[in-house]
Design an enzyme around this catalytic site. Structure first.
Site, PDB file in Angstrom:
ATOM      1  N   LYS A 118       7.581  -3.253   5.600  1.00 17.63           N
ATOM      2  CA  LYS A 118       8.120  -2.658   6.817  1.00 17.63           C
ATOM      3  C   LYS A 118       9.649  -2.724   6.841  1.00 17.63           C
ATOM      4  O   LYS A 118      10.307  -1.809   7.360  1.00 17.63           O
ATOM      5  CB  LYS A 118       7.525  -3.339   8.049  1.00 17.63           C
ATOM      6  N   TYR A 133       3.486  -7.480   4.038  1.00 19.49           N
ATOM      7  CA  TYR A 133       3.580  -6.576   5.183  1.00 19.49           C
ATOM      8  C   TYR A 133       5.012  -6.510   5.709  1.00 19.49           C
ATOM      9  O   TYR A 133       5.574  -5.428   5.893  1.00 19.49           O
ATOM     10  CB  TYR A 133       2.628  -7.031   6.276  1.00 19.49           C
ATOM     11  N   ASP A 166      -6.294  10.969   6.785  1.00 17.65           N
ATOM     12  CA  ASP A 166      -6.628   9.577   6.547  1.00 17.65           C
ATOM     13  C   ASP A 166      -7.437   9.497   5.259  1.00 17.65           C
ATOM     14  O   ASP A 166      -8.113  10.455   4.877  1.00 17.65           O
ATOM     15  CB  ASP A 166      -7.448   9.017   7.711  1.00 17.65           C
ATOM     16  N   ASP A 206      -5.394  10.465   0.336  1.00 18.32           N
ATOM     17  CA  ASP A 206      -4.866   9.131   0.047  1.00 18.32           C
ATOM     18  C   ASP A 206      -3.359   9.251  -0.058  1.00 18.32           C
ATOM     19  O   ASP A 206      -2.844   9.897  -0.988  1.00 18.32           O
ATOM     20  CB  ASP A 206      -5.466   8.620  -1.269  1.00 18.32           C
TER      21      ASP A 206
END
Length: 246
Positions: free
Chosen positions: A149, A145, A30, A57
């Site tokens: 996706k 978003y 993470d 990252d």
């Protein structure tokens, strides 16, 4: 050997726990390195298995290449890659410009970088890649978003074809609403309760998905039982990927 990005988050940590219980050695990654280490420590405490937490990252090519090189040097193989790192921007289309690059970078460019860097290592023994998508690729949602996706589904299908001959399957899991700090962030109690109610009304199955439901789907697609499944999108949405109920 399993690598899970977004390991400090609820979905990433739940997936790491599920894969560890299934017998994988797990590395949680993470951008919040301390959070990844804490999640790894919790899983180790629950399972007595040596889970590792690391900072990276996923949008930085140097970080990704270093991470894969470290896994190759320390473990010699990578069997499962789960791209669970995610970012959202909730503004409307008119306000989305400043968030677009960051959302697409984490949700689409990051998985592409990881898959590219991991392909040679995974191809030595075969393996499974699982990308965490969203029901919004079908239904729509915040522009950046939903677009990222939808792009992730396209990437999943393209890589399934390209990497299949090397023994690597590539699939996506697309959850509906899951109650996590990620979905609750910056929302009042009343606002969040209204969102939960709306999503529950869309589901054909009572309630909402849990992080563990998503992790179970990932674990199946990453397992030998799914060895001949690739290029698929498995919705963990209680039917909410269908038209909403009237």
């Amino acid at each position: 050997m399993a690598l899970v990005t977004g390991g400090a988050g609820a979905l990433g940590a739940a997936t790491g726990l599920r894969l560890a219980r299934a017998g994988s050695r797990v590395v949680l990654v993470d951008v919040d390195g301390d959070g990844a280490e804490r999640a790894a420590e919790r899983i180790t405490a629950q399972t007595s298995l040596p889970v590792i937490g690391r900072k990276a990252d996923v949008t930085a090519e140097a970080d990704v290449e270093r991470l894969i090189a470290e896994i190759a040097a320390e473990h010699g193989r990578l069997d499962q890659l789960v791209n669970a790192a995610g970012r959202n921007a909730r503004g409307g289309f008119a306000e989305m410009r400043e968030d677009w690059d960051q959302v697409v970078a984490v949700n689409l460019w990051g998985p592409a970088l990881l898959c590219h860097a991991a392909a040679d290592l995974m191809g030595r023994h075969g393996g499974a890649i699982v990308n965490i998508g969203s029901r919004t690729w079908l239904s729509g949602g915040p522009a950046a978003y939903a677009a990222s996706k939808a792009g992730l589904v396209g990437l999943t299908r393209a890589l399934a074809v390209e990497l299949g001959p090397r023994g690597i399957t590539v699939n996506a899991v697309a959850p509906s609403m899951v109650i996590t700090p990620f979905t609750r962030r910056d929302r009042s109690d009343a606002e969040f309760a209204a969102i939960v109610e709306r999503h529950e009304a869309m589901s054909a199955v009572p309630g909402l998905a849990s992080a563990e439901d998503v992790a179970n789907a990932v674990a199946f697609l990453a397992s030998p039982e799914a060895r001949f499944i690739t290029g698929e999108v498995l919705h963990v949405a209680g039917g909410a990927q269908l038209a909403p109920r009237p």
